[in-house]
Motif scaffolding. Structure first.
Motif, PDB file in Angstrom:
ATOM      1  N   GLY A 188      -3.093  10.432   4.988  1.00 36.87           N
ATOM      2  CA  GLY A 188      -3.210   9.438   3.926  1.00 36.87           C
ATOM      3  C   GLY A 188      -3.591   8.132   4.595  1.00 36.87           C
ATOM      4  O   GLY A 188      -3.046   7.785   5.631  1.00 36.87           O
ATOM      5  N   LEU A 189      -4.556   7.445   4.051  1.00 37.41           N
ATOM      6  CA  LEU A 189      -5.042   6.242   4.718  1.00 37.41           C
ATOM      7  C   LEU A 189      -5.409   5.192   3.676  1.00 37.41           C
ATOM      8  O   LEU A 189      -6.091   5.496   2.699  1.00 37.41           O
ATOM      9  CB  LEU A 189      -6.281   6.600   5.552  1.00 37.41           C
ATOM     10  CG  LEU A 189      -6.978   5.477   6.301  1.00 37.41           C
ATOM     11  CD1 LEU A 189      -6.083   4.936   7.399  1.00 37.41           C
ATOM     12  CD2 LEU A 189      -8.273   6.002   6.902  1.00 37.41           C
ATOM     13  N   VAL A 190      -4.941   3.984   3.887  1.00 40.98           N
ATOM     14  CA  VAL A 190      -5.315   2.853   3.052  1.00 40.98           C
ATOM     15  C   VAL A 190      -5.874   1.795   3.994  1.00 40.98           C
ATOM     16  O   VAL A 190      -5.240   1.436   4.977  1.00 40.98           O
ATOM     17  CB  VAL A 190      -4.103   2.278   2.281  1.00 40.98           C
ATOM     18  CG1 VAL A 190      -4.497   1.039   1.511  1.00 40.98           C
ATOM     19  CG2 VAL A 190      -3.527   3.332   1.355  1.00 40.98           C
ATOM     20  N   VAL A 191      -7.078   1.328   3.713  1.00 39.77           N
ATOM     21  CA  VAL A 191      -7.703   0.310   4.544  1.00 39.77           C
ATOM     22  C   VAL A 191      -8.023  -0.873   3.658  1.00 39.77           C
ATOM     23  O   VAL A 191      -8.567  -0.719   2.570  1.00 39.77           O
ATOM     24  CB  VAL A 191      -9.005   0.848   5.197  1.00 39.77           C
ATOM     25  CG1 VAL A 191      -9.675  -0.242   6.014  1.00 39.77           C
ATOM     26  CG2 VAL A 191      -8.702   2.059   6.053  1.00 39.77           C
ATOM     27  N   GLY A 192      -7.676  -2.060   4.112  1.00 40.26           N
ATOM     28  CA  GLY A 192      -7.964  -3.262   3.344  1.00 40.26           C
ATOM     29  C   GLY A 192      -7.042  -4.377   3.752  1.00 40.26           C
ATOM     30  O   GLY A 192      -6.124  -4.183   4.552  1.00 40.26           O
ATOM     31  N   SER A 193      -7.301  -5.542   3.211  1.00 41.45           N
ATOM     32  CA  SER A 193      -6.478  -6.684   3.577  1.00 41.45           C
ATOM     33  C   SER A 193      -5.479  -7.039   2.482  1.00 41.45           C
ATOM     34  O   SER A 193      -4.742  -7.993   2.619  1.00 41.45           O
ATOM     35  CB  SER A 193      -7.374  -7.893   3.869  1.00 41.45           C
ATOM     36  OG  SER A 193      -8.133  -8.203   2.728  1.00 41.45           O
ATOM     37  N   GLY A 194      -5.471  -6.270   1.404  1.00 42.78           N
ATOM     38  CA  GLY A 194      -4.529  -6.528   0.322  1.00 42.78           C
ATOM     39  C   GLY A 194      -3.178  -5.920   0.633  1.00 42.78           C
ATOM     40  O   GLY A 194      -3.011  -5.156   1.577  1.00 42.78           O
ATOM     41  N   HIS A 195      -2.206  -6.256  -0.152  1.00 45.83           N
ATOM     42  CA  HIS A 195      -0.865  -5.707   0.021  1.00 45.83           C
ATOM     43  C   HIS A 195      -0.729  -4.513  -0.917  1.00 45.83           C
ATOM     44  O   HIS A 195      -0.415  -4.658  -2.085  1.00 45.83           O
ATOM     45  CB  HIS A 195       0.191  -6.766  -0.280  1.00 45.83           C
ATOM     46  CG  HIS A 195       0.053  -7.965   0.595  1.00 45.83           C
ATOM     47  ND1 HIS A 195       0.445  -7.952   1.902  1.00 45.83           N
ATOM     48  CD2 HIS A 195      -0.485  -9.189   0.379  1.00 45.83           C
ATOM     49  CE1 HIS A 195       0.184  -9.122   2.446  1.00 45.83           C
ATOM     50  NE2 HIS A 195      -0.385  -9.889   1.537  1.00 45.83           N
ATOM     51  N   VAL A 196      -1.013  -3.342  -0.369  1.00 47.44           N
ATOM     52  CA  VAL A 196      -1.035  -2.118  -1.154  1.00 47.44           C
ATOM     53  C   VAL A 196       0.101  -1.226  -0.694  1.00 47.44           C
ATOM     54  O   VAL A 196       0.323  -1.055   0.498  1.00 47.44           O
ATOM     55  CB  VAL A 196      -2.387  -1.372  -0.969  1.00 47.44           C
ATOM     56  CG1 VAL A 196      -2.385  -0.066  -1.725  1.00 47.44           C
ATOM     57  CG2 VAL A 196      -3.531  -2.253  -1.408  1.00 47.44           C
ATOM     58  N   GLU A 197       0.807  -0.674  -1.642  1.00 47.90           N
ATOM     59  CA  GLU A 197       1.850   0.284  -1.303  1.00 47.90           C
ATOM     60  C   GLU A 197       1.387   1.652  -1.780  1.00 47.90           C
ATOM     61  O   GLU A 197       0.940   1.804  -2.917  1.00 47.90           O
ATOM     62  CB  GLU A 197       3.165  -0.067  -1.986  1.00 47.90           C
ATOM     63  CG  GLU A 197       4.284   0.884  -1.614  1.00 47.90           C
ATOM     64  CD  GLU A 197       5.604   0.472  -2.236  1.00 47.90           C
ATOM     65  OE1 GLU A 197       6.343   1.379  -2.640  1.00 47.90           O
ATOM     66  OE2 GLU A 197       5.871  -0.737  -2.318  1.00 47.90           O
ATOM     67  N   GLN A 198       1.450   2.616  -0.894  1.00 51.47           N
ATOM     68  CA  GLN A 198       1.038   3.976  -1.236  1.00 51.47           C
ATOM     69  C   GLN A 198       2.110   4.928  -0.758  1.00 51.47           C
ATOM     70  O   GLN A 198       2.601   4.803   0.355  1.00 51.47           O
ATOM     71  CB  GLN A 198      -0.291   4.308  -0.563  1.00 51.47           C
ATOM     72  CG  GLN A 198      -0.738   5.735  -0.816  1.00 51.47           C
ATOM     73  CD  GLN A 198      -2.106   6.021  -0.208  1.00 51.47           C
ATOM     74  OE1 GLN A 198      -2.913   5.132  -0.045  1.00 51.47           O
ATOM     75  NE2 GLN A 198      -2.336   7.272   0.133  1.00 51.47           N
ATOM     76  N   THR A 199       2.473   5.862  -1.601  1.00 52.69           N
ATOM     77  CA  THR A 199       3.437   6.888  -1.236  1.00 52.69           C
ATOM     78  C   THR A 199       2.749   8.232  -1.327  1.00 52.69           C
ATOM     79  O   THR A 199       2.185   8.588  -2.364  1.00 52.69           O
ATOM     80  CB  THR A 199       4.653   6.856  -2.198  1.00 52.69           C
ATOM     81  OG1 THR A 199       5.213   5.559  -2.171  1.00 52.69           O
ATOM     82  CG2 THR A 199       5.679   7.880  -1.784  1.00 52.69           C
ATOM     83  N   ASN A 200       2.762   8.954  -0.226  1.00 52.11           N
ATOM     84  CA  ASN A 200       2.156  10.290  -0.184  1.00 52.11           C
ATOM     85  C   ASN A 200       3.255  11.329  -0.022  1.00 52.11           C
ATOM     86  O   ASN A 200       4.202  11.116   0.717  1.00 52.11           O
ATOM     87  CB  ASN A 200       1.186  10.415   0.999  1.00 52.11           C
ATOM     88  CG  ASN A 200       0.008   9.486   0.877  1.00 52.11           C
ATOM     89  OD1 ASN A 200      -0.461   9.219  -0.209  1.00 52.11           O
ATOM     90  ND2 ASN A 200      -0.466   8.976   2.011  1.00 52.11           N
ATOM     91  N   HIS A 201       3.106  12.430  -0.732  1.00 53.75           N
ATOM     92  CA  HIS A 201       4.038  13.541  -0.609  1.00 53.75           C
ATOM     93  C   HIS A 201       3.224  14.750  -0.190  1.00 53.75           C
ATOM     94  O   HIS A 201       2.329  15.184  -0.910  1.00 53.75           O
ATOM     95  CB  HIS A 201       4.750  13.826  -1.942  1.00 53.75           C
ATOM     96  CG  HIS A 201       5.525  12.640  -2.439  1.00 53.75           C
ATOM     97  ND1 HIS A 201       6.809  12.378  -2.004  1.00 53.75           N
ATOM     98  CD2 HIS A 201       5.206  11.655  -3.292  1.00 53.75           C
ATOM     99  CE1 HIS A 201       7.238  11.265  -2.591  1.00 53.75           C
ATOM    100  NE2 HIS A 201       6.280  10.814  -3.385  1.00 53.75           N
ATOM    101  N   PHE A 202       3.534  15.275   0.983  1.00 50.64           N
ATOM    102  CA  PHE A 202       2.814  16.437   1.485  1.00 50.64           C
ATOM    103  C   PHE A 202       3.784  17.612   1.591  1.00 50.64           C
ATOM    104  O   PHE A 202       4.920  17.464   2.030  1.00 50.64           O
ATOM    105  CB  PHE A 202       2.230  16.133   2.891  1.00 50.64           C
ATOM    106  CG  PHE A 202       1.246  14.997   2.876  1.00 50.64           C
ATOM    107  CD1 PHE A 202      -0.054  15.201   2.457  1.00 50.64           C
ATOM    108  CD2 PHE A 202       1.625  13.729   3.280  1.00 50.64           C
ATOM    109  CE1 PHE A 202      -0.960  14.156   2.449  1.00 50.64           C
ATOM    110  CE2 PHE A 202       0.734  12.684   3.278  1.00 50.64           C
ATOM    111  CZ  PHE A 202      -0.565  12.895   2.865  1.00 50.64           C
ATOM    112  N   SER A 203       3.321  18.759   1.182  1.00 51.32           N
ATOM    113  CA  SER A 203       4.154  19.946   1.336  1.00 51.32           C
ATOM    114  C   SER A 203       3.439  20.882   2.295  1.00 51.32           C
ATOM    115  O   SER A 203       2.223  20.965   2.329  1.00 51.32           O
ATOM    116  CB  SER A 203       4.398  20.619  -0.014  1.00 51.32           C
ATOM    117  OG  SER A 203       3.173  20.943  -0.622  1.00 51.32           O
ATOM    118  N   GLY A 204       4.190  21.535   3.064  1.00 57.33           N
ATOM    119  CA  GLY A 204       3.604  22.333   4.133  1.00 57.33           C
ATOM    120  C   GLY A 204       3.690  23.722   3.896  1.00 57.33           C
ATOM    121  O   GLY A 204       3.401  24.729   3.749  1.00 57.33           O
TER     122      GLY A 204
END
Length: 133
Positions: free
Chosen positions: A117-133
């Motif tokens: 999961g990747l977020v690129v930028g100069s803003g204040h972004v919150e990202q939550t990723n849920h991965f199952s294996g």
């Protein structure tokens, strides 16, 4: 960055700094000086080349919606040849960009070969990723 783009971008950057409430007195003064210089520039010259003063206010309220009109007015007023106007715009960037970067973009190298999961930028972004294996 060409001078007209530099001016239009600095107007947005200065406005954003003011809206955030974190603008220093130097940013506020530089931003107002740029607004005054742009207003004088697009209002001067032969009447057929003059832009109405409301154009700048419209751009400041809605930069996307009024960008092309302001660019045409700045080009008609020869803002692209006005070193003082470009210097006023650069002053905004020197005060609002980290590290004192002026009109140069910032480049970063990111190794994302193993990212899930990747977020690129100069803003204040919150990202939550849920991965199952």
């Amino acid at each position: 960055m060409d001078p007209v783009t530099l001016v239009t971008t600095a107007l947005v950057a200065g406005g954003a700094a003011g809206i955030s409430g974190t603008a220093s007195r130097a940013v506020q003064d530089s931003y107002q000086a740029l607004i005054d210089a742009v207003r004088r520039k697009i209002s001067g010259g032969p009447e057929e080349d003059q832009a109405r003063p409301e154009l700048l206010d419209a751009y400041l309220a809605d930069p996307v919606g009024h960008y092309e009109r302001l660019v045409r007015a700045l080009v008609a007023a020869h803002a692209d040849r006005d070193a003082g106007l470009a210097d006023a715009a650069r002053a905004i960037f020197m005060l609002t960009h980290p590290g004192g970067q002026s009109d140069r973009p910032t480049y970063n190298t990111i190794d994302a070969r193993h990212a899930q999961g990747l977020v690129v930028g100069s803003g204040h972004v919150e990202q939550t990723n849920h991965f199952s294996g």
